[in-house]
Design an enzyme around this catalytic site. Structure first.
Site, PDB file in Angstrom:
ATOM      1  N   GLU A 122       0.620  -1.185  -0.130  1.00 17.97           N
ATOM      2  CA  GLU A 122       0.097  -0.233  -0.013  1.00 17.97           C
ATOM      3  C   GLU A 122       0.871   1.092  -0.133  1.00 17.97           C
ATOM      4  O   GLU A 122       0.506   2.172  -0.398  1.00 17.97           O
ATOM      5  CB  GLU A 122      -1.118   0.055   0.963  1.00 17.97           C
ATOM      6  N   ALA A 133      -3.777   7.510   7.381  1.00 18.56           N
ATOM      7  CA  ALA A 133      -3.119   7.200   8.431  1.00 18.56           C
ATOM      8  C   ALA A 133      -1.524   6.447   8.139  1.00 18.56           C
ATOM      9  O   ALA A 133      -1.170   6.724   9.257  1.00 18.56           O
ATOM     10  CB  ALA A 133      -3.335   6.800   9.628  1.00 18.56           C
ATOM     11  N   HIS A 206      -9.366   1.244  -0.788  1.00 15.78           N
ATOM     12  CA  HIS A 206     -10.320   1.330  -0.129  1.00 15.78           C
ATOM     13  C   HIS A 206     -11.345   2.509  -0.711  1.00 15.78           C
ATOM     14  O   HIS A 206     -11.134   4.079  -0.403  1.00 15.78           O
ATOM     15  CB  HIS A 206     -10.012   2.135   0.819  1.00 15.78           C
ATOM     16  N   ASN A 209     -12.518   6.266   0.234  1.00 21.29           N
ATOM     17  CA  ASN A 209     -10.637   7.101   1.400  1.00 21.29           C
ATOM     18  C   ASN A 209     -10.125   7.535   0.878  1.00 21.29           C
ATOM     19  O   ASN A 209      -9.055   6.971   0.462  1.00 21.29           O
ATOM     20  CB  ASN A 209     -11.132   6.106   3.094  1.00 21.29           C
ATOM     21  N   ASP A 237     -17.302  -1.183   7.099  1.00 20.62           N
ATOM     22  CA  ASP A 237     -17.602  -1.421   8.850  1.00 20.62           C
ATOM     23  C   ASP A 237     -18.592  -0.557   9.073  1.00 20.62           C
ATOM     24  O   ASP A 237     -18.821  -0.057  10.327  1.00 20.62           O
ATOM     25  CB  ASP A 237     -15.832  -0.871   9.603  1.00 20.62           C
ATOM     26  N   ASP A 261      -8.949  -3.661   5.855  1.00 23.38           N
ATOM     27  CA  ASP A 261      -8.153  -2.520   6.221  1.00 23.38           C
ATOM     28  C   ASP A 261      -7.665  -2.910   7.750  1.00 23.38           C
ATOM     29  O   ASP A 261      -7.435  -2.010   8.057  1.00 23.38           O
ATOM     30  CB  ASP A 261      -8.698  -1.383   5.618  1.00 23.38           C
ATOM     31  N   LEU A 294      -9.025   8.616  11.154  1.00 26.06           N
ATOM     32  CA  LEU A 294      -8.958   6.780  10.781  1.00 26.06           C
ATOM     33  C   LEU A 294      -8.187   6.682  10.975  1.00 26.06           C
ATOM     34  O   LEU A 294      -6.802   7.095  10.361  1.00 26.06           O
ATOM     35  CB  LEU A 294      -9.873   6.798   9.861  1.00 26.06           C
ATOM     36  N   ALA A 295      -7.165   5.691  11.826  1.00 27.87           N
ATOM     37  CA  ALA A 295      -6.068   4.733  11.437  1.00 27.87           C
ATOM     38  C   ALA A 295      -6.392   3.607  11.001  1.00 27.87           C
ATOM     39  O   ALA A 295      -6.269   2.186  11.818  1.00 27.87           O
ATOM     40  CB  ALA A 295      -5.182   4.767  12.873  1.00 27.87           C
TER      41      ALA A 295
END
Length: 375
Positions: A122, A133, A206, A209, A237, A261, A294-295
């Protein structure tokens, strides 16, 4: 030989009867046509395939073979029978030392663990302006460097920002090497993303995002994905993407597939972990940095199934997003389906969608206990 009884999801639809597992394969499928609504037997589904996993059970893929083994065991307990170990941005020395360690786990599946099919790189070939993140260790991709990494470990997926100078010329070469190039962590325009797809990019990392959003006069990467993609990741999620946006993507992208993820905190209780600028907090299924970003997620694939069905998908459609579509994306002809001769990756799901059995290449793995609130 293991015999499993229930409502079996095949490419021809539901069949009621038994699966026979032997020597890591599906040896027989003894069943006839059936309507699963007509009985209370559990569902037998293909094992889940997660193409974007950073960690779990407190372990981080970036920490090497022992950590990856722990991650693969935690996710297997939640129904993931195969996964890609996913890196974050790091310098060359770190990745060069890490990849041979991860390759060890790819070569030989540890007992009780999901099969690690390879690496999803990634980072680091993403935009410094769309890190999300990820650590700020980005750089432009170079073909010689990627080839060196390929020699160290099986690279299956590579996330690339198409707006980074020079990346457009690499996509075709990477695709010819059998790497699935995904567009992500980028503020590329619609036209830049469309050009990357035409050059051989295969999907999006993703979706929604860390990428340029859809606006009616600037469709961005999201617009390119919705208008042109055959495949894309999505994190279901219900935190990373609003259910309404999920429904748009499910209608627009024919073979959309879902990933977790998952961050190292997946499978751990809520609370704060670590300290300093990289401290993270897990709460109500979300993992966030101190500033609220978000992480990654705390999602597991069994919960992803429940979320998708809760969104209105049938069990069969939700299963395809978690098994068949990611298998097709990687060209895995022996996984993602239940048929005689294929790898015996199977999950058993009760009618309340609680995971009650997992078999990885025929090996039984004890499923994780799930809170009644999550079923």
């Amino acid at each position: 030989m293991t015999r499993l009884h229930g409502n079996i999801l095949t490419d021809q639809g539901w069949r009621h009867g038994a699966l026979l597992l032997e020597n890591g394969r599906i040896a027989a499928l003894d069943a006839g046509p059936a309507d699963p609504a007509g009985n209370d037997d559990p569902y037998l589904l293909p094992g889940f395939i997660d193409l974007h996993v950073h960690g779990g059970d407190g372990a981080d893929v970036m920490d090497g073979a022992a950590a990856l083994t722990r991650v693969a065991r935690k996710h297997a307990a939640h129904g993931t029978t195969a996964l890609l170990a996913t890196t974050v941005c790091a310098d060359d020395a770190t990745l060069s030392a890490l990849l041979p360690q991860l390759a060890e786990v790819c070569r030989q599946r540890p007992a009780g663990a999901a099969d690690v099919l390879g690496i999803h790189l990634e980072g680091p070939y993403v935009s410094p302006h769309s890190l999300g993140a990820l650590p700020d260790e980005t750089r432009a991709a170079a073909l010689a460097e990627v080839d060196r990494y390929r020699a160290l470990a099986p690279l299956r997926v590579l996330t690339l920002a198409p707006d980074v100078p020079g990346h457009d010329a690499l996509i075709g070469e990477l695709a010819r090497r059998g790497i699935r190039v995904q567009l992500g962590h980028s503020q590329a325009s619609y036209d830049e993303a469309l050009a990357a797809l035409r050059q051989g990019a295969a999907g999006f990392t993703h979706l929604f995002n860390a990428m340029s959003p859809l606006q009616h006069r600037a469709p961005g990467m999201v617009g390119a994905a919705l208008a042109h993609a055959e495949f894309s990741e999505l994190i279901p999620d219900l935190i990373h993407v609003h259910p309404g946006a999920m429904r748009v993507a499910l209608r627009a992208i024919p073979r959309l597939y879902c990933v977790t993820d998952a961050a190292p905190l997946a499978g751990l209780p809520d609370g704060q972990y670590g300290d300093g600028p990289r401290a993270v907090h897990k709460c109500l299924g979300g993992v966030r940095l101190a500033d609220g970003r978000l992480a990654g997620s705390a999602l597991t694939m069994d919960q992803a199934l429940r979320n998708l069905v809760g969104l209105g998908l049938s069990v069969a459609d939700a299963s395809a997003r978690l098994s068949r579509n990611p298998a097709d994306y990687l060209g895995l002809s022996e996984r993602g389906r239940l048929a005689v001769g294929l790898v015996a990756d199977v999950v058993r799901v009760e009618r309340d969608l609680r995971l009650s059995g997992v078999w990885v290449a025929g090996e039984a793995v004890a499923p994780a206990e799930v809170s009644p609130d999550n079923v």
